[in-house]
Design an enzyme around this catalytic site. Structure first.
Site, mmCIF file in Angstrom:
data_model
loop_
_atom_site.group_PDB
_atom_site.id
_atom_site.type_symbol
_atom_site.label_atom_id
_atom_site.label_comp_id
_atom_site.label_asym_id
_atom_site.label_seq_id
_atom_site.Cartn_x
_atom_site.Cartn_y
_atom_site.Cartn_z
ATOM 1 N N SER A 94 -0.449 63.902 18.112
ATOM 2 C CA SER A 94 -1.610 64.570 17.543
ATOM 3 C C SER A 94 -2.025 65.747 18.440
ATOM 4 O O SER A 94 -1.159 66.512 18.850
ATOM 5 C CB SER A 94 -2.738 63.541 17.391
ATOM 6 O OG SER A 94 -3.727 63.985 16.525
ATOM 7 N N ASP B 24 1.533 61.446 6.833
ATOM 8 C CA ASP B 24 0.445 61.888 7.702
ATOM 9 C C ASP B 24 -0.105 63.248 7.263
ATOM 10 O O ASP B 24 0.649 64.220 7.188
ATOM 11 C CB ASP B 24 1.006 61.999 9.132
ATOM 12 C CG ASP B 24 -0.013 62.506 10.118
ATOM 13 O OD1 ASP B 24 -1.229 62.421 9.824
ATOM 14 O OD2 ASP B 24 0.396 62.991 11.195
ATOM 15 N N HIS C 293 0.639 58.824 10.928
ATOM 16 C CA HIS C 293 0.330 59.614 12.134
ATOM 17 C C HIS C 293 1.056 59.052 13.367
ATOM 18 O O HIS C 293 0.834 57.915 13.755
ATOM 19 C CB HIS C 293 -1.185 59.579 12.354
ATOM 20 C CG HIS C 293 -1.712 60.735 13.163
ATOM 21 N ND1 HIS C 293 -1.251 62.027 13.027
ATOM 22 C CD2 HIS C 293 -2.679 60.784 14.111
ATOM 23 C CE1 HIS C 293 -1.923 62.817 13.863
ATOM 24 N NE2 HIS C 293 -2.789 62.094 14.534
#
Ligand SMILES: *[C@@H]1O[C@H](CO)[C@@H](O)[C@H](O)[C@H]1NC(C)=O
Ligand SMILES: *[C@@H]1O[C@H](CO)[C@@H](O)[C@H](O)[C@H]1NC(C)=O
Ligand SMILES: *[C@@H]1O[C@H](CO)[C@@H](O)[C@H](O)[C@H]1NC(C)=O
Ligand SMILES: *[C@@H]1O[C@H](CO)[C@@H](O)[C@H](O)[C@H]1NC(C)=O
Ligand SMILES: *[C@@H]1O[C@H](CO)[C@@H](O)[C@H](O)[C@H]1NC(C)=O
Length: 496
Positions: free
Chosen positions: A175, A436, A461
């Site tokens: 991320s 995601d 994710h």
């Protein structure tokens, strides 16, 4: 020796012997093998002194940055690679707990494991509790300063922990942490041999991707499980507006009746007192659908909330048939979100002001989103299942000025990190799960032989960074194999 001096000496001695870096040098392997029995992973917590401002020469303040270290996989003789996680916007132990693949790979490749906490999150607060109160104290919260922290630490690591040795360092991140690991390799290529940037939306910036792409991907993830589910969610916004306005009457009393119906149906902790509260409810619902797409993992997990395997399948089981009455639609949307927030059965009411998770530093991220990390989003209600909302930078900017006394600079990350023109970089793996929403701003096609993209169709994710699991889809297992091969090659190349 006068008493005062002895006391001073003692204090210095104690402080010095508490200094982890100092002890580290002298106890090396034994010390590294000690473990923190509170945790599923056995790490030692260290602190490293950082400059608050790496780029100016006026502010000489310093702070202690937290690191988690485990050296038990290293070969008994000195050496072995270092795996360094470039911490993102939250408590570093949380990322450590959710990055099992890095531990598994470290065990296999006999690497030292280090997780570096991002400044202004977790325990790494430059000005303690005052860090967020004053814009002059908060201004050092930038990705550039964070990267410089990591660079300073890795330099210290090379010279103090491994003097005179050749040590390959690989950075990992998921991320925003993945964006940092990619950017770290671009900006400090001499410091690390390569980066695994998982679910890193380095292109989620102004004019690089369409502002509607993010919510469109969320919608596709729901459609993937059940197209009717996405249609019901799309219809729910109008229904909420209609019931909240109680369109059958215009009296103030009736408005209250409509909001009360919604509050009761959703078992909200606090009644919906105003139209603004109805807006908060809708924003909360939207965030719930987004978060579900992020954590649509193939096995029970607890990344943001405790959830069953494939949680969207569970949520959509309540929304799988066309729901034509207001009551049935609202009731089913309630049941769906109740599964997300109340899977454990412990929630007595639903709180629309609740943060996604306590472990994320939402204040810090809010500030970053108001300075460098401006990620435009919009929806049109056709390509996606959300209420049509245009991207309005001026309104966004005004809100930032009001809240933090700062004006965002949306083009700065593109100037600073190259936008789409990054082919001069090398040795970065970009991995993305297609479930995601953040894959919409990620690098999903290889940019060169040394900038490979790895796609995980059934991945949410940064699923690839999580521990291996018997329920992993084949594509994530293959992605991890590829990542391992590439990282192994980087290490080999470095020694040659
Ligand atoms: C870590 O400590 C716990 C408790 O002291 C112990 O049970 C465990 O075996 C240790 N693990 C390692 C890898 O040293
Ligand atoms: C990480 O996991 C350990 C248990 O394995 C737990 O004690 C700790 O609170 C976790 N950290 C976070 C931030 O969730
Ligand atoms: C109430 O009605 C107005 C006008 O029809 C509309 O703009 C608004 O979105 C509706 N819903 C809410 C919750 O305000
Ligand atoms: C949460 O689940 C429990 C057990 O099923 C239930 O009693 C409770 O009413 C639920 N809470 C909400 C807010 O629906
Ligand atoms: C960067 O890439 C974009 C799209 O590929 C191109 O239009 C632009 O001219 C490039 N900018 C620079 C500075 O190279």
């Amino acid at each position: 020796m006068p008493a005062k001096l002895i006391l001073l000496f003692l204090i210095i001695f104690i402080v010095f012997s508490e200094n982890e870096g100092f002890r580290f040098k002298h106890m090396k392997n034994n010390y590294l093998k000690s473990n923190n029995s509170n945790s599923g992973y056995f790490y030692k917590t260290l602190y490293f002194k950082q400059k608050v401002d790496h780029f100016g020469f006026i502010n000489n303040d310093e702070f202690q940055q937290r690191y988690l270290v485990y050296g038990g996989f290293r070969p008994t003789q000195d050496g072995g690679p270092v795996f360094f996680y470039t911490g993102n916007e939250g408590d570093i132990t949380w990322f450590c707990n959710n990055t099992g693949f890095m531990w598994e790979l470290a065990k296999e490749l006999k690497a030292m494991v280090i997780f570096g906490e991002h400044r202004y999150y977790g325990q790494s607060l430059p000005y303690g509790k005052e860090s967020f109160k004053d814009p002059t104290k908060l201004q050092y919260l930038t990705s550039e300063q964070a990267l410089a922290d990591f660079a300073g630490f890795i330099d210290y690591l090379r010279s103090d922990w491994y003097p005179g040795q050749k040590v390959p360092v690989i950075v990992f991140g998921g991320s925003y942490g993945g964006m940092l690991s990619a950017w770290f390799r671009m900006k400090y290529p001499h410091s690390v041999q390569g980066a695994l940037a998982a679910s890193a939306p380095i292109w989620q910036f102004t004019d690089l991707v369409d502002c509607g792409a993010f919510l469109k991907t969320v919608t596709n993830t729901f459609k993937h499980h059940n197209p009717t589910c996405a249609d019901n969610i799309r219809n729910s916004w109008m229904t909420i507006n209609k019931v909240a306005n109680n369109s059958h009457a215009t009296l103030e009393k009736s408005y209250e009746t409509g909001r009360k119906t919604i509050g009761d149906t959703f078992k909200l902790c606090k009644p919906l007192q105003s139209i603004e509260d109805v807006g908060t409810l809708k924003a909360w619902l939207q965030e719930t659908w987004v978060d579900l797409a992020m954590v649509d993992y193939p096995y029970p997990s607890n990344f943001l909330e405790p959830l069953p395997a494939w949680p969207i399948k569970g949520v959509c089981s309540y929304l799988s048939k066309p729901l034509t009455t207001d009551v049935s639609l609202l009731q089913s949307v309630y049941q769906a979100v109740n599964m997300y927030y109340n899977y454990t059965g412990k929630a007595s009411c639903l709180d629309i002001n609740q943060e996604a998770t306590q472990d994320l530093g939402t204040m810090g991220w809010d500030y970053q989103a108001c300075t460098e990390m401006v990620m435009p989003t919009c929806s049109n209600g056709k390509d996606d299942m959300f209420e049509p909302v245009e991207w309005n930078f001026d309104a966004y900017s005004k809100q930032c000025q009001k809240q933090w006394s700062v004006t965002p600079r949306p083009m700065w990350p593109i100037i600073q990190y190259g936008g789409k023109n990054i082919t001069t970089a090398s040795n970065i793996i970009f991995s993305n799960g297609l479930l995601d929403p953040w894959s919409s701003g990620g690098v999903t096609e290889s940019l060169s032989a040394s900038l490979p993209a790895i796609i995980i169709p059934d991945g949410a994710h940064h699923l690839d960074l999580r521990s291996t699991n018997v329920n992993d889809p084949k594509d994530v297992t293959q992605a991890r194999e590829k990542e391992k091969d590439i990282i192994t090659q980087w290490i080999k190349d470095f020694y040659n």
